[in-house]
Design an enzyme around this catalytic site. Structure first.
Site, PDB file in Angstrom:
ATOM      1  N   VAL A 145       0.868  -1.172   0.000  1.00  0.00           N
ATOM      2  CA  VAL A 145       0.000   0.000   0.000  1.00  0.00           C
ATOM      3  C   VAL A 145       0.904   1.221   0.000  1.00  0.00           C
ATOM      4  O   VAL A 145       2.074   1.135   0.357  1.00  0.00           O
ATOM      5  CB  VAL A 145      -0.975   0.035   1.208  1.00  0.00           C
ATOM      6  CG1 VAL A 145      -2.015  -1.066   1.089  1.00  0.00           C
ATOM      7  CG2 VAL A 145      -0.239  -0.058   2.522  1.00  0.00           C
ATOM      8  N   SER A 146       0.361   2.354  -0.405  1.00  0.00           N
ATOM      9  CA  SER A 146       1.193   3.541  -0.599  1.00  0.00           C
ATOM     10  C   SER A 146       1.502   4.305   0.670  1.00  0.00           C
ATOM     11  O   SER A 146       2.560   4.907   0.791  1.00  0.00           O
ATOM     12  CB  SER A 146       0.518   4.492  -1.594  1.00  0.00           C
ATOM     13  OG  SER A 146       0.407   3.854  -2.838  1.00  0.00           O
ATOM     14  N   THR A 147       0.587   4.326   1.626  1.00  0.00           N
ATOM     15  CA  THR A 147       0.804   5.150   2.817  1.00  0.00           C
ATOM     16  C   THR A 147       0.593   4.338   4.080  1.00  0.00           C
ATOM     17  O   THR A 147      -0.093   3.310   4.074  1.00  0.00           O
ATOM     18  CB  THR A 147      -0.151   6.361   2.839  1.00  0.00           C
ATOM     19  OG1 THR A 147      -1.495   5.887   2.865  1.00  0.00           O
ATOM     20  CG2 THR A 147       0.058   7.257   1.629  1.00  0.00           C
TER      21      THR A 147
ATOM     22  N   GLN B 222      -2.952   3.276   5.254  1.00  0.00           N
ATOM     23  CA  GLN B 222      -3.730   2.319   4.468  1.00  0.00           C
ATOM     24  C   GLN B 222      -3.547   0.918   5.044  1.00  0.00           C
ATOM     25  O   GLN B 222      -2.555   0.630   5.710  1.00  0.00           O
ATOM     26  CB  GLN B 222      -3.313   2.355   2.996  1.00  0.00           C
ATOM     27  CG  GLN B 222      -3.715   3.633   2.293  1.00  0.00           C
ATOM     28  CD  GLN B 222      -3.231   3.665   0.851  1.00  0.00           C
ATOM     29  OE1 GLN B 222      -2.099   3.323   0.565  1.00  0.00           O
ATOM     30  NE2 GLN B 222      -4.103   4.078  -0.045  1.00  0.00           N
TER      31      GLN B 222
END
Length: 186
Positions: free
Chosen positions: A9-11, A14
């Site tokens: 996931v990007s962050t 998340q």
């Protein structure tokens, strides 16, 4: 032959749980996961570990192609690296594998679509920010790093690398925060 799952996931805010559950259900014996942007391969240490670990006949499994990468060239390079090791790549949604020639074509097209989608997202985000600025309601993005903690750790004698580990960010972010705090430009 091992099935190795990779989730991303990007962050940090998340959730990885849905991807992890799908990879477990697919029978992945090993699953590596990380919370980092898929815009490039920089900082994706778990992906690098998976690529180092792959052996002939192994299968790298991801839930969606954009979990592997958002840039077509990166995705194709990753697939190429896997193939050079005699390994395969399988995407679960939609179900596509590099075991056959048609899978290569489909993954190339999906990679191009993921890259185009990323450009559209950034463009819509930029347009939305500009409109919010015009309306006077833009407050900036959500701060994910405790800037006060970064400066206090520095004041306690911690170096940028140690601060980055303690706070959970990159060393470059530490440098930016400290420069901003000290009124300098990078």
């Amino acid at each position: 032959m091992a099935r190795i799952g990779y989730a991303r996931v990007s962050t940090t805010d998340q959730d990885l749980e849905t991807q992890l559950a799908k990879l477990k259900a697919e029978g992945c014996e090993v699953i590596r996961s990380e919370k980092v942007s898929g815009g490039s391969r920089d900082g994706r240490t778990e992906l690098a570990t998976v690529l180092d670990f792959l052996r002939p006949g192994d299968e790298l499994v991801v839930t969606r192609l954009d979990r592997l990468g958002r840039d077509t060239r990166d995705v194709l390079n990753l697939i190429y690296e896997c193939e050079q090791k005699g390994a395969f790549v399988t995407v679960l949604d939609p179900h596509v594998s590099t075991r056959g020639e048609m899978g290569h074509i489909v993954l190339t097209v999906l990679g191009m679509v993921a890259q185009m989608e990323r450009r559209f997202i950034k463009e819509r985000q930029r347009d939305g920010i500009e409109q919010a600025k015009r309306d006077g309601v833009y407050k900036g993005g959500k701060q994910r790093i405790d800037r006060g903690k970064v400066t206090s750790l520095r004041d306690e004698g911690q170096g940028p690398s140690q601060i980055a580990k303690l706070v959970g960010c990159s060393r470059m972010q530490v440098y930016r925060i400290l420069a901003e705090h000290d009124g300098q430009r990078l």
